[in-house]
Design an enzyme around this catalytic site. Structure first.
Site, PDB file in Angstrom:
ATOM      1  N   LYS A 116       1.165  -1.115  -0.105  1.00 30.48           N
ATOM      2  CA  LYS A 116       0.029   0.037  -0.412  1.00 30.48           C
ATOM      3  C   LYS A 116       1.083   1.571  -0.138  1.00 30.48           C
ATOM      4  CE  LYS A 116      -0.336   0.227   4.647  1.00 30.48           C
ATOM      5  NZ  LYS A 116      -1.284   0.376   6.221  1.00 30.48           N
ATOM      6  N   ARG A 170     -10.189   0.983  15.908  1.00 34.63           N
ATOM      7  CA  ARG A 170      -9.774   1.454  14.809  1.00 34.63           C
ATOM      8  C   ARG A 170     -10.740   1.201  13.989  1.00 34.63           C
ATOM      9  NH1 ARG A 170      -4.362   1.736  11.893  1.00 34.63           N
ATOM     10  NH2 ARG A 170      -4.647   0.101  11.204  1.00 34.63           N
ATOM     11  N   TYR A 206      17.962  29.664   7.460  1.00 33.81           N
ATOM     12  CA  TYR A 206      16.833  30.536   7.798  1.00 33.81           C
ATOM     13  C   TYR A 206      17.447  30.236   9.925  1.00 33.81           C
ATOM     14  CZ  TYR A 206      15.304  30.548   3.520  1.00 33.81           C
ATOM     15  OH  TYR A 206      15.154  30.427   2.096  1.00 33.81           O
ATOM     16  N   MET A 224      13.869  24.809   2.134  1.00 37.83           N
ATOM     17  CA  MET A 224      12.642  23.879   0.645  1.00 37.83           C
ATOM     18  C   MET A 224      13.488  22.367  -0.243  1.00 37.83           C
ATOM     19  SD  MET A 224      10.340  24.912  -2.424  1.00 37.83           S
ATOM     20  CE  MET A 224       8.890  25.353  -0.885  1.00 37.83           C
TER      21      MET A 224
END
Length: 375
Positions: free
Chosen positions: A45, A141, A270, A318
């Site tokens: 999955k 669940r 940063y 990023m």
């Protein structure tokens, strides 16, 4: 020249990890409900936990007799890529119309609530299907409550739309094998199995996930469901990969694209959260949170640069991150960098980022090119 970041997936590592998982099941001696042959399916999955579901399914062709995915969309994608191995839908069908697709594509389904039972019984199918009845033994669940499980089993077993019923449950604490809830869950499903084991429709039990397969032999039964361990990632804490015979399948790598000297007291990145305590050499690496590296990774997170371990320095950007390579030798622009893989376990990086290896590998974006080896 392309940006030097890549994700390399070693398909032979996945094959070897599957073989190990399968051997654990075959060699299990402690299960009191393992009255049938123990089998191992492959959970692929979430795009095989970020490793590539189609490539993984092809690699395991002939080894894994059953694949497991979360949704019918994942199953359809595999069939469109000519994967013929039987597939189990771990969350079952979300609407009755999907049952005709289940029939058409030779899928098996998990049933975890009464509505799914009613939908299945009301359908006119071309052939009966294999059903896995999920019982809630303590995870709370998904699953039929234990008190209603026998009734649910009887409903399914008496339907012409069902050819067999597998009992299954999911453990809440399998990564803590001494937890009392784990034993309670095993006992609950054992009691139910004893009540239906003589039924012609009874196909066995499925209990063990990766952690249980590795640490709780008494949970090993008819079908074992390893997921994360197939990709060489420990389901336990970050150090266990060093003692488990698992081979990390994914290597997340890049290169140094800049080097600069930073004086004592100067900051990097940063927020200026990392400050040099001595004259330092900082390597800038072409990888950031836009590529899947966790922004929350703290200074000190291990990074391998040209075969040597160095600490992350400052906040992850990023597109880039910085590493303090002051203590390393032979570092230059273009030096290879392993962010995680066979030398830096992804669980180690995850621990520094206050998350799990599961999350890191399953959320990898498509920006970094994928390379499959040992196909």
């Amino acid at each position: 020249m392309p940006r030097p970041i890549s994700i390399t997936v070693d398909l032979d590592a996945i094959r070897q990890n599957f073989a190990y998982a399968n051997a654990l099941g075959v060699n299990a001696l402690e299960s009191s409900i393992n009255d049938r042959q123990s089998n191992t399916l492959a959970v692929i999955k979430a795009d095989a936990y970020g490793h590539g579901a189609v490539a993984t399914a092809r690699a395991l062709n002939g080894q894994a007799a059953l694949l497991a995915v979360s949704s019918i969309e994942e199953a359809v994608s595999l069939r469109q890529h000519h994967i013929k191995t039987p597939i189990l839908l771990l969350e079952g069908c979300f609407c009755p119309s999907e049952l005709s697709v289940v029939n058409e594509l030779n899928l098996q389904i998990v049933i975890h609530n009464q509505k799914q039972i009613e939908d299945l019984l009301a359908q006119v199918l071309t052939k009966p299907i294999k059903v896995w009845l999920k019982v809630d033994t303590g995870m709370h669940r998904l699953g039929i409550p234990v008190s209603d499980a026998l009734k649910a089993y009887t409903q399914l077993a008496s339907s012409k739309n069902v050819c067999s019923v597998m009992l299954m449950t999911h453990f809440a604490t399998s990564d803590h094998p001494d937890h009392p809830l784990l034993l309670s869950q095993i006992q609950s499903i054992q009691k139910l199995a004893e009540k239906v084991s003589a039924e012609p429709s009874y196909a066995g039990c499925s209990l063990a996930n990766s952690a249980a397969l590795l640490a709780t032999p008494k949970s090993i039964s008819t079908w074992n469901r390893p997921g994360i361990m197939l990709y060489g990632i420990s389901p336990f804490n970050q150090s266990d990969i060093n003692v488990l015979p698992l081979i990390p399948a994914m290597t997340f790598s890049s290169k140094v694209i800049a080097l600069r000297r930073v004086a004592t007291g100067e900051s990097v990145g940063y927020g200026a959260i990392w400050t040099a305590k001595r004259p330092s050499i900082i390597a800038t690496v072409a990888a950031g949170y836009g590529d899947g590296y966790p922004r929350t990774a703290k200074s000190g997170t291990p990074v391998m640069v040209n075969g040597q371990i160095a600490p992350l320095a400052g906040r992850v950007s990023m597109d880039m991150l910085c590493v303090d390579v002051t203590q390393l030798t032979d570092i230059s622009e273009g030096s290879p960098v392993e962010l995680w893989g066979k030398n830096i376990p992804v669980n180690d990086v995850a621990a520094w980022a206050d998350t799990l290896g599961y999350e890191l590998v399953t959320r990898m974006p498509t920006r970094a090119k994928r390379v499959f080896i040992n196909e």
